[in-house]
Design a protein around this motif. Sequence first.
Motif, PDB file in Angstrom:
ATOM      1  N   ALA A 134       4.254  -5.205  -7.588  1.00  0.00           N
ATOM      2  CA  ALA A 134       4.925  -4.412  -6.556  1.00  0.00           C
ATOM      3  C   ALA A 134       3.936  -3.919  -5.515  1.00  0.00           C
ATOM      4  CB  ALA A 134       5.661  -3.230  -7.198  1.00  0.00           C
ATOM      5  N   TYR A 135       2.816  -3.367  -5.962  1.00  0.00           N
ATOM      6  CA  TYR A 135       1.808  -2.879  -5.021  1.00  0.00           C
ATOM      7  C   TYR A 135       1.150  -4.027  -4.251  1.00  0.00           C
ATOM      8  CZ  TYR A 135       2.044   1.713  -7.259  1.00  0.00           C
ATOM      9  OH  TYR A 135       2.459   2.933  -7.743  1.00  0.00           O
ATOM     10  N   THR A 136       0.924  -5.143  -4.918  1.00  0.00           N
ATOM     11  CA  THR A 136       0.298  -6.280  -4.248  1.00  0.00           C
ATOM     12  C   THR A 136       1.219  -6.855  -3.184  1.00  0.00           C
ATOM     13  OG1 THR A 136      -0.932  -6.786  -6.276  1.00  0.00           O
ATOM     14  CG2 THR A 136      -0.838  -8.502  -4.604  1.00  0.00           C
ATOM     15  N   ILE A 137       2.506  -6.952  -3.493  1.00  0.00           N
ATOM     16  CA  ILE A 137       3.475  -7.420  -2.499  1.00  0.00           C
ATOM     17  C   ILE A 137       3.460  -6.499  -1.281  1.00  0.00           C
ATOM     18  CG2 ILE A 137       5.944  -7.692  -2.016  1.00  0.00           C
ATOM     19  CD1 ILE A 137       6.241  -8.591  -4.974  1.00  0.00           C
ATOM     20  N   ALA A 138       3.459  -5.183  -1.530  1.00  0.00           N
ATOM     21  CA  ALA A 138       3.441  -4.227  -0.423  1.00  0.00           C
ATOM     22  C   ALA A 138       2.176  -4.385   0.412  1.00  0.00           C
ATOM     23  CB  ALA A 138       3.551  -2.802  -0.952  1.00  0.00           C
ATOM     24  N   ALA A 139       1.034  -4.593  -0.235  1.00  0.00           N
ATOM     25  CA  ALA A 139      -0.218  -4.791   0.505  1.00  0.00           C
ATOM     26  C   ALA A 139      -0.183  -6.087   1.304  1.00  0.00           C
ATOM     27  CB  ALA A 139      -1.400  -4.794  -0.461  1.00  0.00           C
ATOM     28  N   ASP A 140       0.410  -7.129   0.717  1.00  0.00           N
ATOM     29  CA  ASP A 140       0.459  -8.432   1.382  1.00  0.00           C
ATOM     30  C   ASP A 140       1.235  -8.396   2.695  1.00  0.00           C
ATOM     31  OD1 ASP A 140      -0.995  -9.648  -0.640  1.00  0.00           O
ATOM     32  OD2 ASP A 140       0.775 -10.363  -1.712  1.00  0.00           O
ATOM     33  N   VAL A 141       2.286  -7.591   2.764  1.00  0.00           N
ATOM     34  CA  VAL A 141       3.148  -7.590   3.951  1.00  0.00           C
ATOM     35  C   VAL A 141       2.849  -6.413   4.880  1.00  0.00           C
ATOM     36  CG1 VAL A 141       4.972  -8.814   2.713  1.00  0.00           C
ATOM     37  CG2 VAL A 141       5.020  -6.319   2.788  1.00  0.00           C
ATOM     38  N   SER A 142       1.703  -5.724   4.663  1.00  0.00           N
ATOM     39  CA  SER A 142       1.372  -4.530   5.441  1.00  0.00           C
ATOM     40  C   SER A 142       0.148  -4.759   6.321  1.00  0.00           C
ATOM     41  CB  SER A 142       1.091  -3.342   4.508  1.00  0.00           C
ATOM     42  OG  SER A 142       2.199  -3.044   3.704  1.00  0.00           O
ATOM     43  N   THR A 143       0.023  -3.908   7.341  1.00  0.00           N
ATOM     44  CA  THR A 143      -1.190  -3.802   8.142  1.00  0.00           C
ATOM     45  C   THR A 143      -1.779  -2.415   7.919  1.00  0.00           C
ATOM     46  OG1 THR A 143      -0.019  -2.928  10.078  1.00  0.00           O
ATOM     47  CG2 THR A 143      -0.195  -5.325   9.883  1.00  0.00           C
ATOM     48  N   GLY A 144      -2.953  -2.146   8.508  1.00  0.00           N
ATOM     49  CA  GLY A 144      -3.601  -0.850   8.318  1.00  0.00           C
ATOM     50  C   GLY A 144      -2.752   0.313   8.782  1.00  0.00           C
ATOM     51  N   THR A 145      -1.947   0.105   9.830  1.00  0.00           N
ATOM     52  CA  THR A 145      -1.140   1.202  10.364  1.00  0.00           C
ATOM     53  C   THR A 145       0.200   1.376   9.661  1.00  0.00           C
ATOM     54  OG1 THR A 145      -0.238  -0.308  12.043  1.00  0.00           O
ATOM     55  CG2 THR A 145      -2.176   1.012  12.653  1.00  0.00           C
ATOM     56  N   SER A 146       0.576   0.421   8.793  1.00  0.00           N
ATOM     57  CA  SER A 146       1.839   0.556   8.053  1.00  0.00           C
ATOM     58  C   SER A 146       1.632   0.631   6.551  1.00  0.00           C
ATOM     59  CB  SER A 146       2.761  -0.634   8.368  1.00  0.00           C
ATOM     60  OG  SER A 146       2.215  -1.849   7.860  1.00  0.00           O
ATOM     61  N   ARG A 147       0.364   0.504   6.108  1.00  0.00           N
ATOM     62  CA  ARG A 147       0.082   0.390   4.674  1.00  0.00           C
ATOM     63  C   ARG A 147       0.479   1.635   3.903  1.00  0.00           C
ATOM     64  NH1 ARG A 147      -5.112  -1.441   4.920  1.00  0.00           N
ATOM     65  NH2 ARG A 147      -4.293  -3.567   5.003  1.00  0.00           N
ATOM     66  N   GLY A 148       0.159   2.810   4.428  1.00  0.00           N
ATOM     67  CA  GLY A 148       0.525   4.039   3.730  1.00  0.00           C
ATOM     68  C   GLY A 148       2.024   4.188   3.602  1.00  0.00           C
ATOM     69  N   THR A 149       2.750   3.863   4.671  1.00  0.00           N
ATOM     70  CA  THR A 149       4.211   3.961   4.639  1.00  0.00           C
ATOM     71  C   THR A 149       4.803   2.995   3.633  1.00  0.00           C
ATOM     72  OG1 THR A 149       4.244   4.605   6.962  1.00  0.00           O
ATOM     73  CG2 THR A 149       6.304   3.782   6.032  1.00  0.00           C
ATOM     74  N   ASN A 150       4.369   1.732   3.667  1.00  0.00           N
ATOM     75  CA  ASN A 150       4.926   0.735   2.753  1.00  0.00           C
ATOM     76  C   ASN A 150       4.565   1.022   1.301  1.00  0.00           C
ATOM     77  OD1 ASN A 150       6.200  -0.671   4.771  1.00  0.00           O
ATOM     78  ND2 ASN A 150       4.588  -2.199   5.006  1.00  0.00           N
ATOM     79  N   MET A 151       3.319   1.424   1.056  1.00  0.00           N
ATOM     80  CA  MET A 151       2.940   1.793  -0.312  1.00  0.00           C
ATOM     81  C   MET A 151       3.746   2.995  -0.780  1.00  0.00           C
ATOM     82  SD  MET A 151       0.737  -0.283  -1.562  1.00  0.00           S
ATOM     83  CE  MET A 151      -0.609  -1.408  -1.171  1.00  0.00           C
ATOM     84  N   GLY A 152       3.975   3.930   0.142  1.00  0.00           N
ATOM     85  CA  GLY A 152       4.733   5.119  -0.210  1.00  0.00           C
ATOM     86  C   GLY A 152       6.170   4.812  -0.566  1.00  0.00           C
ATOM     87  N   VAL A 153       6.829   3.953   0.228  1.00  0.00           N
ATOM     88  CA  VAL A 153       8.241   3.681  -0.053  1.00  0.00           C
ATOM     89  C   VAL A 153       8.404   2.846  -1.317  1.00  0.00           C
ATOM     90  CG1 VAL A 153       8.970   3.932   2.346  1.00  0.00           C
ATOM     91  CG2 VAL A 153       8.317   1.672   1.494  1.00  0.00           C
ATOM     92  N   VAL A 154       7.452   1.935  -1.568  1.00  0.00           N
ATOM     93  CA  VAL A 154       7.518   1.162  -2.812  1.00  0.00           C
ATOM     94  C   VAL A 154       7.300   2.075  -4.013  1.00  0.00           C
ATOM     95  CG1 VAL A 154       6.304  -0.572  -4.200  1.00  0.00           C
ATOM     96  CG2 VAL A 154       6.932  -1.072  -1.843  1.00  0.00           C
ATOM     97  N   ARG A 155       6.280   2.922  -3.933  1.00  0.00           N
ATOM     98  CA  ARG A 155       6.026   3.854  -5.027  1.00  0.00           C
ATOM     99  C   ARG A 155       7.194   4.820  -5.200  1.00  0.00           C
ATOM    100  NH1 ARG A 155       4.517   4.577  -9.944  1.00  0.00           N
ATOM    101  NH2 ARG A 155       3.906   6.723 -10.404  1.00  0.00           N
ATOM    102  N   GLY A 156       7.770   5.265  -4.074  1.00  0.00           N
ATOM    103  CA  GLY A 156       8.919   6.160  -4.159  1.00  0.00           C
ATOM    104  C   GLY A 156      10.111   5.506  -4.818  1.00  0.00           C
ATOM    105  N   GLY A 157      10.368   4.248  -4.472  1.00  0.00           N
ATOM    106  CA  GLY A 157      11.475   3.536  -5.105  1.00  0.00           C
ATOM    107  C   GLY A 157      11.258   3.349  -6.591  1.00  0.00           C
ATOM    108  N   MET A 158      10.020   3.024  -6.966  1.00  0.00           N
ATOM    109  CA  MET A 158       9.697   2.893  -8.388  1.00  0.00           C
ATOM    110  C   MET A 158       9.874   4.224  -9.102  1.00  0.00           C
ATOM    111  SD  MET A 158       6.282   0.567  -7.837  1.00  0.00           S
ATOM    112  CE  MET A 158       5.814   0.414  -9.548  1.00  0.00           C
TER     113      MET A 158
END
Length: 406
Positions: free
Chosen positions: A119-143
Amino acid sequence: MSRPRTIILAVIVSTFFVGFGGGVVFPILPNLGALLGISPFVVGLILSVNRFTRVVANTPAGSLIDRIGTRKPFIAGLFIEGLATLGYVVALNATLPEVWFLAARILWGLGSAFVFATAYTIAADVSTGTSRGTNMGVVRGGMTLGFPAGLVMGGVVSDLYSVTTAFVLAAAFALFASAIAYFAIPETHVSGPQTRVKPWDVDVSAPALTIGAVNFGLYFAYLGALFSTLVLFLDFHGFSVWGYGPQGMSGLLMAVTVVSAAVFTFGGGKLSDDYGARIPVLLGFLVVSFAGFALLAVAETIPTLAVACLLIGIGQGGTSGPLIALLADFTPTERMGRATATNNVLGDLGGGLGPLVSLPLINLVGFAPVYAVCAVIPLVAGLLLVGSIYSQTGELSPTTVSLADD
């Protein structure tokens, strides 16, 4: 490849549903142990053994992800967790229930090792530096949100209907999650097998070890100590509300804690993106976590207890998104599976040791001293984090832009 937002949404939904099986046992098993003839130590072991399993499974899981990709391990992990939840139902009617509960939790740990890392690797794969915190946050929040749903299911459904009903419902949702992933999650990580990646290849870089050590302390206090002792704390003080006993009430309070964690996981990750730096956001939420455990140590009323659980959830959730985003900031894409595995190994050690240490200690010294020690842990974690980042970058708070340029 599908659009990043579609992929992130699919990860959130599938991990949300499978999370029911993770939370359902916590409001039930501590009180059920006496009825089934399971000792407090074995109850603590059952609650922890999934994390000890992940300690062993995380490293090969991370290496496998960097070797073959994310899709197959993610789907397999979800399906294994569904089968494990069905094992709880078998345990209720077995001659040796503790053996079946242990086996189910071991299987759950194996499946979740793949789910968390992918889950975290997928989020990192589809993120950039300016969206990484948001995407990691929403994935972690959903989990995270699936866990309080399981807590409520375990506490309320077992009170109103039966323990068996609660476990069957959790298993059904977990198996449904694997079907969602099968149809919605594409491959994001590799275009072909990476034969140079070996199963025993462990990421021991300074960022992975530092962030993993912070994760160790936070999970020791949060999942390890708080979640394994709250039902006993309520029973000891005779707290009751809306007619619910310790099981139902602990499920509701833990749900409040985890829902607040999920909300601030979304917010914490985005805040670190908007601010352009992770460290100030992380330190702020670590202080909130300290305040929550300090208040819990002196709680004598239900409102005080509720506020303490709320603050603990806010602190825990607020650190989750920025912390895993910080790990991704420092980690090359091709090593993200293994770096995530190192982080998960140390977090699982903390979460696994928590019940084994806190349950016996509470019998010896009481609740307040144990919770007071848990309050100090976030402060120590903050000092460790700042010191390590400074030694690596020469800055107390490097920006996400400067990290992207390195």
